[in-house]
Design a protein around this motif. Sequence first.
Motif, short mmCIF file in Angstrom:
data_model
loop_
_atom_site.label_atom_id
_atom_site.label_comp_id
_atom_site.label_asym_id
_atom_site.label_seq_id
_atom_site.Cartn_x
_atom_site.Cartn_y
_atom_site.Cartn_z
N CYS A 32 20.28 34.11 48.47
CA CYS A 32 21.20 34.31 47.33
C CYS A 32 20.87 35.61 46.58
O CYS A 32 19.72 35.90 46.26
CB CYS A 32 21.10 33.13 46.38
SG CYS A 32 22.14 33.28 44.91
N GLN A 62 28.13 31.43 44.95
CA GLN A 62 29.33 32.27 44.99
C GLN A 62 29.12 33.64 45.61
O GLN A 62 30.09 34.31 45.95
CB GLN A 62 29.86 32.46 43.56
CG GLN A 62 30.26 31.18 42.86
CD GLN A 62 31.39 30.47 43.59
OE1 GLN A 62 32.34 31.10 44.07
NE2 GLN A 62 31.31 29.15 43.69
N CYS A 63 27.88 34.09 45.76
CA CYS A 63 27.65 35.44 46.30
C CYS A 63 27.91 35.45 47.80
O CYS A 63 28.15 34.41 48.43
CB CYS A 63 26.22 35.89 46.00
SG CYS A 63 24.95 35.04 46.95
N CYS A 123 25.56 33.12 49.82
CA CYS A 123 25.88 31.70 49.66
C CYS A 123 27.17 31.33 50.39
O CYS A 123 27.25 30.29 51.06
CB CYS A 123 26.01 31.37 48.17
SG CYS A 123 24.44 31.36 47.26
N LEU A 124 28.18 32.19 50.29
CA LEU A 124 29.46 31.89 50.91
C LEU A 124 29.39 31.95 52.44
O LEU A 124 30.24 31.36 53.12
CB LEU A 124 30.53 32.85 50.40
CG LEU A 124 30.89 32.69 48.91
CD1 LEU A 124 31.89 33.74 48.48
CD2 LEU A 124 31.44 31.28 48.64
N CYS A 142 23.43 30.70 43.33
CA CYS A 142 24.67 30.77 42.56
C CYS A 142 25.82 30.04 43.23
O CYS A 142 26.75 29.58 42.57
CB CYS A 142 25.05 32.23 42.31
SG CYS A 142 25.61 33.13 43.79
#
Length: 361
Positions: free
Chosen positions: A107, A95-96, A99-100, A93
């Motif tokens: 993810c 954005q989770c 991931c960030l 994604c």
Amino acid sequence: MAHEVQAVVSRRKGDPVGVETIIVPDPGPGEALVAVRACGVCHTDLHYKQGGINDDFPFLLGHEAAGVVEAVGDGVTGVEPGDFVILNWRAVCGQCRACLRGRPQYCFDTANATQPMTLADGTPLSPALGIGAFAEKTLVAAGQCTKVDPAAGAEVAGLLGCGVMAGLGAAINTGGVSRGDSVAVIGCGGVGDAAIAGARLAGASTIVAVDVDDRKLQWARDFGATHTVNSRERSPVEAVRDLTGGNGADVVIDAVGRPETYRQAFYARDLAGTVVLVGVPTPEMTIDLPLADMFGRGGALKSSWYGDCLPSRDFPMLIDLYLQGRLDLDRFVSERIALTDVEEAFDKMHRGDVLRSVVVL
């Protein structure tokens, strides 16, 4: 425009699967329509059929696939019509929290297509692992398509979509096998043999294959095992220790996923060694280990989900290794079959007669 295609559907728990006409919509925003060229018959599909994952019947089975993108929806930039792709069930994604933090291989919010594929009467289908690729065409999130070199045949490329990637990644990504390591792999089906191939690729010096079937142990040797142990005839813990100077292996990979095999893996590793669980247990399974042994032996106990892979990184790299002749993916393909042969392929897999049956469309 909706597409009427033939696909393998599991309508009820335990019933034989059948080939039926299904309806696949054109891609919406963020989606891709893929013409499936080949799809491996994976044990996860059998779990779906048997109701071992959930009861969201009817299922559209198949997920270990490669094909060609036919159309994409609005906003899609990563792939375009004509691209040869491997389908994956980890569309990150971005954005989770994983991931960030720069760990997209973990993810927590991977994407699937939002539009349903349906039976001819409009009943929504549950696609296996969000893919549903025992079908002439399937609809997925565009992020589930990983573009690779089309010089690799679809029959072998698709295997990286699940089982082979899970095994290779269990050794290389999760287990961190490196040059000179000793490795033991318990369970020498498709995932276990992929772990053996991964350990060999990473430069392991000793690779011990453990199984109850001498035929599978020979397959393991073909993939790079240096030693084999039939655990019906000898304790695998004692055998692995004997083959590693009395110490145990640096990395032990449980590709079965049962309490007894996990216990074997735990005690067959060296002090401060690593256990990797990549075989999938069923919900009722539990294990009891002395806490003092867990503390005293140190090391790491890890689970490997999809081989901790990042498809955009790992799939193209492994296809390149295959095209260079360094990774023998062809050896995993036991037979090429049609959609109508999937039920029989499940029986062969259950009996241990094949590594992979691959549906070719």
